[in-house]
Design a protein around this motif. Structure first.
Motif, PDB file in Angstrom:
ATOM      1  N   LEU A  13       0.825  -1.208   0.000  1.00  0.00           N
ATOM      2  CA  LEU A  13       0.000   0.000   0.000  1.00  0.00           C
ATOM      3  C   LEU A  13       0.856   1.255   0.000  1.00  0.00           C
ATOM      4  O   LEU A  13       0.485   2.278  -0.581  1.00  0.00           O
ATOM      5  N   GLU A  14       2.027   1.169   0.643  1.00  0.00           N
ATOM      6  CA  GLU A  14       2.941   2.303   0.613  1.00  0.00           C
ATOM      7  C   GLU A  14       3.464   2.540  -0.801  1.00  0.00           C
ATOM      8  O   GLU A  14       3.641   3.673  -1.239  1.00  0.00           O
ATOM      9  N   MET A  16       1.877   2.103  -3.483  1.00  0.00           N
ATOM     10  CA  MET A  16       0.846   2.748  -4.290  1.00  0.00           C
ATOM     11  C   MET A  16       0.852   4.271  -4.150  1.00  0.00           C
ATOM     12  O   MET A  16       0.255   4.981  -4.954  1.00  0.00           O
ATOM     13  N   LYS A  17       1.520   4.779  -3.133  1.00  0.00           N
ATOM     14  CA  LYS A  17       1.593   6.225  -2.926  1.00  0.00           C
ATOM     15  C   LYS A  17       2.691   6.869  -3.771  1.00  0.00           C
ATOM     16  O   LYS A  17       2.757   8.092  -3.879  1.00  0.00           O
ATOM     17  N   ARG A  18       3.568   6.028  -4.352  1.00  0.00           N
ATOM     18  CA  ARG A  18       4.650   6.574  -5.156  1.00  0.00           C
ATOM     19  C   ARG A  18       4.136   7.088  -6.494  1.00  0.00           C
ATOM     20  O   ARG A  18       3.166   6.566  -7.050  1.00  0.00           O
ATOM     21  N   LYS A  19       4.778   8.110  -6.991  1.00  0.00           N
ATOM     22  CA  LYS A  19       4.311   8.799  -8.193  1.00  0.00           C
ATOM     23  C   LYS A  19       4.179   7.867  -9.383  1.00  0.00           C
ATOM     24  O   LYS A  19       3.229   7.984 -10.176  1.00  0.00           O
ATOM     25  N   ASP A  22       0.792   6.257  -9.793  1.00  0.00           N
ATOM     26  CA  ASP A  22      -0.419   7.086  -9.862  1.00  0.00           C
ATOM     27  C   ASP A  22      -1.434   6.438 -10.793  1.00  0.00           C
ATOM     28  O   ASP A  22      -1.106   6.060 -11.921  1.00  0.00           O
TER      29      ASP A  22
END
Length: 224
Positions: A13-14, A16-19, A22
Motif C-alpha cells: 500500500l505504501e 501505491m503512494k509513489r508517483k 499514480d
C-alpha cells in the motif's frame, strides 16, 4: 508468526503512494466485510483480485469437515477470488477489489509491478508447501511448537533473561485453525507447554517463550 500461515506485504500500500504508481488503484472499488462473512469460495461467480486495506482474512481449504488454513491475509496482502480456497473475514475488513481483466490491464500499464507480484506469489507458494509438509509429517503438538518458534524468530520482541515475548494477536480458536486442531486440544497443548516450563502466558494474546531450545526440541518430538 508461523512462517507457513501468514501472508503479509504491508509495503504494498505504501508503494501505491509513489508517483510512478499514480492511477494504479483506479478501477478498484472499496468493499467492506463483517467478521465471519465469506469473501469468496470455490465455484463462486466472482473473478476478481483484491488488496486488504484493513482487518484480517483467513484463506483455507475445507475437506471432510476439516479446515486447513493456508494463509492469514493482513493489511497490504493481495489475493484472488478464483482459487480453490475459501476466504473468510476473521475481523471486520476493508478490501479494494477489481475485476481480473482490469487488474491484467494494470499489469500491462505498470510492468514494474510484475516483480512485486512474483514476490507475493512466491511467498504464498512457500506458505502452502510449508503447511502441506507440516500437516503430512507433523502432529498438532509439533505444529504448535513450530508456530511459537517461528514467532520468536520473526516477530520476537522484549528479549530478557527470562525469555522472549511474542505477541501472536490470535486467540485459542485462531491458533487451533492454524495448526489444524480444535480449540480444546489447542488449549490443552498450551497448558502442557506451560507445565513443562517452555512458555508462559503474559496476558492478552502474548506468550513468554522461556525455553527456546526445549521448544525447538518439541518441533521434532513424535509424540501425539
Amino acid at each position: 508468526m508461523h512462517r507457513g500461515a501468514r501472508l503479509v506485504n504491508a509495503h504494498f500500500l505504501e508503494m501505491m503512494k509513489r508517483k510512478e504508481f499514480d492511477g494504479f488503484l483506479s478501477g478498484f472499488h472499496l468493499h467492506r466485510f463483517e467478521k465471519g462473512s465469506t469473501v469468496c469460495e470455490p465455484g463462486g461467480a466472482d473473478d476478481a483480485v483484491f488488496i486488504v486495506v484493513s482487518g484480517r482474512l483467513r484463506a483455507y481449504l475445507s475437506c471432510e469437515g476439516r479446515e486447513f488454513t493456508l494463509a492469514l491475509l493482513e493489511q497490504g496482502a493481495m489475493f484472488s477470488t478464483h482459487t480453490r480456497a475459501i476466504v473468510e473475514a476473521s475481523s471486520y475488513a476493508e478490501l479494494m477489489v477489481a475485476d481480473t481483466a482490469v487488474f491484467q490491464e494494470k499489469l500491462a500499464r505498470y510492468p514494474q509491478f510484475a516483480g512485486v507480484m512474483i514476490g507475493i506469489l512466491a511467498e504464498f507458494l512457500g506458505s502452502a508447501f510449508t503447511i502441506i509438509e507440516s500437516l503430512v509429517f507433523h502432529d498438532v503438538r509439533q505444529r504448535l511448537a513450530e508456530l511459537l518458534v517461528a514467532a520468536v524468530e520473526t516477530d520476537g520482541a522484549a528479549r530478557t533473561s527470562d525469555g522472549v515475548t511474542v505477541s501472536l494477536g490470535l486467540n485459542t480458536e485462531d491458533l487451533g485453525q492454524l495448526i489444524g486442531a480444535s480449540r480444546q486440544t489447542t488449549s490443552q497443548l498450551i497448558n502442557d507447554f506451560i507445565r513443562q516450563g517452555l512458555i508462559e502466558k503474559t496476558g492478552g494474546r502474548s506468550f513468554l517463550v522461556k525455553d527456546l531450545p526445549g521448544l525447538k526440541a518439541a518441533c521434532g518430538d513424535g509424540e501425539g
